[in-house]
Scaffold this active site. Structure first.
Site, PDB file in Angstrom:
ATOM      1  N   LYS A   1      50.111  42.370  37.729  1.00  0.00           N
ATOM      2  CA  LYS A   1      51.062  43.328  38.470  1.00  0.00           C
ATOM      3  C   LYS A   1      52.412  42.551  38.878  1.00  0.00           C
ATOM      4  O   LYS A   1      53.268  43.333  39.454  1.00  0.00           O
ATOM      5  CB  LYS A   1      50.064  44.176  39.487  1.00  0.00           C
TER       6      LYS A   1
ATOM      7  N   SER B   1      46.279  50.643  47.081  1.00  0.00           N
ATOM      8  CA  SER B   1      45.448  49.869  48.004  1.00  0.00           C
ATOM      9  C   SER B   1      44.786  48.846  46.875  1.00  0.00           C
ATOM     10  O   SER B   1      43.846  48.162  47.225  1.00  0.00           O
ATOM     11  CB  SER B   1      44.177  50.682  48.397  1.00  0.00           C
TER      12      SER B   1
ATOM     13  N   ASP C   1      46.320  39.048  15.441  1.00  0.00           N
ATOM     14  CA  ASP C   1      46.271  40.251  14.596  1.00  0.00           C
ATOM     15  C   ASP C   1      46.289  41.448  15.544  1.00  0.00           C
ATOM     16  O   ASP C   1      46.585  42.492  14.890  1.00  0.00           O
ATOM     17  CB  ASP C   1      44.848  40.112  13.718  1.00  0.00           C
TER      18      ASP C   1
ATOM     19  N   GLU D   1      39.024  51.708  28.114  1.00  0.00           N
ATOM     20  CA  GLU D   1      38.725  52.661  29.238  1.00  0.00           C
ATOM     21  C   GLU D   1      37.301  52.588  29.664  1.00  0.00           C
ATOM     22  O   GLU D   1      36.457  52.546  28.811  1.00  0.00           O
ATOM     23  CB  GLU D   1      39.337  53.883  29.024  1.00  0.00           C
TER      24      GLU D   1
ATOM     25  N   GLY E   1      34.032  58.863  33.597  1.00  0.00           N
ATOM     26  CA  GLY E   1      35.272  59.784  34.308  1.00  0.00           C
ATOM     27  C   GLY E   1      36.764  59.116  34.380  1.00  0.00           C
ATOM     28  O   GLY E   1      37.489  59.965  34.449  1.00  0.00           O
ATOM     29  N   ALA E   2      36.665  57.835  33.813  1.00  0.00           N
ATOM     30  CA  ALA E   2      38.252  57.280  33.639  1.00  0.00           C
ATOM     31  C   ALA E   2      38.518  57.191  32.212  1.00  0.00           C
ATOM     32  O   ALA E   2      39.432  56.519  31.998  1.00  0.00           O
ATOM     33  CB  ALA E   2      38.199  56.186  34.354  1.00  0.00           C
ATOM     34  N   ASP E   3      38.118  58.140  31.289  1.00  0.00           N
ATOM     35  CA  ASP E   3      38.298  58.030  29.872  1.00  0.00           C
ATOM     36  C   ASP E   3      39.508  58.972  29.584  1.00  0.00           C
ATOM     37  O   ASP E   3      39.461  59.708  28.559  1.00  0.00           O
ATOM     38  CB  ASP E   3      37.218  58.355  29.017  1.00  0.00           C
TER      39      ASP E   3
ATOM     40  N   LYS F   1      33.771  30.580  32.630  1.00  0.00           N
ATOM     41  CA  LYS F   1      34.078  30.029  33.652  1.00  0.00           C
ATOM     42  C   LYS F   1      35.080  30.541  34.535  1.00  0.00           C
ATOM     43  O   LYS F   1      35.801  29.683  35.292  1.00  0.00           O
ATOM     44  CB  LYS F   1      33.966  28.539  33.919  1.00  0.00           C
TER      45      LYS F   1
ATOM     46  N   SER G   1      43.078  41.019  32.852  1.00  0.00           N
ATOM     47  CA  SER G   1      44.268  41.517  33.819  1.00  0.00           C
ATOM     48  C   SER G   1      44.336  41.166  35.005  1.00  0.00           C
ATOM     49  O   SER G   1      45.106  40.944  35.788  1.00  0.00           O
ATOM     50  CB  SER G   1      44.176  43.068  33.628  1.00  0.00           C
TER      51      SER G   1
ATOM     52  N   ASN H   1      40.737  39.929  41.187  1.00  0.00           N
ATOM     53  CA  ASN H   1      40.498  40.083  42.421  1.00  0.00           C
ATOM     54  C   ASN H   1      39.377  40.866  42.760  1.00  0.00           C
ATOM     55  O   ASN H   1      39.325  42.014  43.003  1.00  0.00           O
ATOM     56  CB  ASN H   1      41.849  40.886  42.903  1.00  0.00           C
TER      57      ASN H   1
END
Lengths: 355, 355
Positions: free
Chosen positions: B63, B88, B192, B222, B226-228, B293, B337, B340
């Site tokens: 980000k 947040s 590729d 995804e 519920g987050a598809d 690792k 990505s 955290n």
């Protein structure tokens, strides 16, 4: 192993690296503003910490360097008979993988016999077998393990590759310092010091050989609880021959070897060894995992804990900095030796204290 | 933000990288024999997985790229009034740090106002404040957060920097693909395909812009629970406008933005979006942490789970490989990505299943 080993010099380590560089990863060097700030205290220089990430090495630890180099120094005839060691730790997997990779290079099968206590964790046994080694079980005392190892040698003619107490292992582990020094320079943070964990002393002595005469000070780090044999030995000018410890830094529950002690006890080579408590090892481990986003085993947290929490180390750093004129910053390199732990183990270590 | 944003082209991303490259880390690309072997199945090509480690990026997530680029595109006058966002998550810390670093470059203070629900975890609030931002609390519904954000804008004149739905954010996140493609080539594993997680779609759309016309296929990943929304949206050719999900991949509990959807819904840009179960996300997360690792947050495990466990993805890969003549290997890049998370969170996630 070989009767006429190479001398313990920087040139030998350079030669070792030329032999093994295509078989190992050149692991990344990371920095951390957060940890550097924590290491910097009132009345001293700004500290820049650099981390040589051998947890991202093949088999998850630096041990592949020494094992690969030891095998590179053996003849075809020796390798055909195979190699043997007793280890339940990272050296077991290192030797197993090194033998498999050397097979591909030499073009004939190289048997690897690994003697492990039958109480070893199933995942470690499986990993070692996964690299194609033959695992042979023994009792867990040093005597029992050595007896079984000798029996394997007699039966097969395999060459013993010890985990740390041999010049070729020391030279192989030392290659980590050659890379580290170069990478730090490229990042414009030339190293003033390197801190490495000290178990058998394979890596610490290898690093010291490379740094001798460069102006880079080398320090060792040990768990205080029972595995502070190098620290005690330096104080009393005597090599400690056995260690009995349940420190969470399980890779360091080992006395310093004979070849290793010759280097580590030389004040021109290693400037000091510092110890840290179990609690400090855990704090440092948590910080590295959460802030640097890398998984490390407890042994790797030991030098981090020295740099962050050992008062004597800090005084020595300040003194060293004042001797240099008291200007500028200090770039301290930490060898992150390995990352072979599991989520299960982390839950076991941190589960109660986190709730 | 800016009324005349740059066009969504590869050239704009190249320009974005030239603006931000001294403010971000060029994160390492790792490989893993173990995970590559797990991704390779009967009847298809050998898969080589490459991992672009944005968990090792500043603030622990990609980000910072978008936030730094968005600020680089604002005038001194705009920046003097400050920047504001409601988040947040990782975007909060990204904007806070980007503002602090832009202050140093521009030579005047740049206030950063971050609107956070008052139920946010204390560690995230502390981290955001730690980067020098002013944290303003709100209720936790979208309406409440937006009302507070507008009030801050009116009071201060600060510029709103959204987390994903703006061309400058998309172009900033896309820089990750420029680096990834180059690094993979240098490692002799030219990509590729790239698989990236899809929340608001800032990164996925940026990656797609970079890959267009290069022959590198881009896929989204995804959570199924519920987050598809991107998956469902592509099936029904309709952007989903809200998401209600408790997936462990908390970074992806977000509908795709308008600018992002324009890219993601274009089949020439993104070839497909795949979904995975919560169990598969956890399995993939454990594998990456233990075998590679590195510490990753659950959202980063989503593309890994797609590559390892999604049957449809595998069939599509095999088809794509057959179309190319069915020879050779496939080099699949995964954007890791962010990292955290905490040991406490890991114990919460894995504690019961590990015992």
């Amino acid at each position: 192993m070989s009767k006429t080993p190479l001398p313990l010099t920087r040139a030998s380590v350079v030669e070792a690296l030329s032999l093994i560089r295509f078989s190992i990863h050149k692991t990344p060097v990371l920095t951390s503003k957060t940890l550097s700030a924590l290491a910097t205290r009132e009345g001293g220089p700004k500290i820049n910490l650099l981390f040589k990430c051998e947890n991202l090495q093949k088999i998850g630890a630096f041990k592949i360097r020494g094992a690969t180099h030891a095998l590179a120094r053996l003849s075809d005839d020796e390798l055909r008979r195979g190699v043997v060691t007793h280890s339940s730790g990272n050296h077991a997997q290192a030797l197993a993988l090194a033998a498999r990779e050397a097979s591909a290079v030499r073009g004939f099968p190289i048997p690897a016999y690994i003697v492990m206590p039958h109480i070893s964790t199933p995942s470690k046994i499986a990993a070692t077998k996964g690299y194609g080694a033959e695992v042979i079980f023994s009792g867990s005392t040093a005597d029992e393990r050595e007896t079984v190892t000798r029996a394997v040698q007699e039966r097969t003619g395999a060459v013993l590759v010890p985990p740390y107490d041999h010049p070729h292992i020391i030279l192989g582990q030392g290659t980590v310092a050659l890379e580290f020094i170069d990478q730090a320079k490229e990042m414009w943070f030339p190293l003033d010091a390197i801190v490495a964990p000290c178990g058998g002393g394979g890596m610490l002595s290898g690093v010291a050989v490379v740094c001798q005469g460069t102006g880079i000070a080398v320090y060792g780090a040990e768990p205080r609880e029972g595995a502070d044999d190098a620290w005690w030995g330096l104080k009393n000018r005597l090599r400690v021959e056995s260690v009995k410890s349940l420190t969470i830094a399980d890779g360091l529950r080992t006395p310093v070897g004979v070849n290793n002690w010759a280097v580590i006890s030389d004040l021109d080579m290693v400037k000091g060894v510092y110890t840290v408590s179990e609690g400090d090892i855990m704090r440092a481990m948590k910080l590295v995992i959460e802030r640097m986003k890398i998984l490390i085993e407890p042994s790797s947290a030991v030098p981090v804990a020295v740099v962050l929490y050992n008062e004597e180390f800090w005084s020595d750093m300040v003194e060293c900095w004042r001797e240099k004129g008291g200007r500028g910053e200090l770039n301290i390199g930490i060898v992150v030796s390995g990352g072979n732990t599991t989520i299960e183990k982390i839950i076991e270590l941190f589960g109660s204290s986190e709730k």
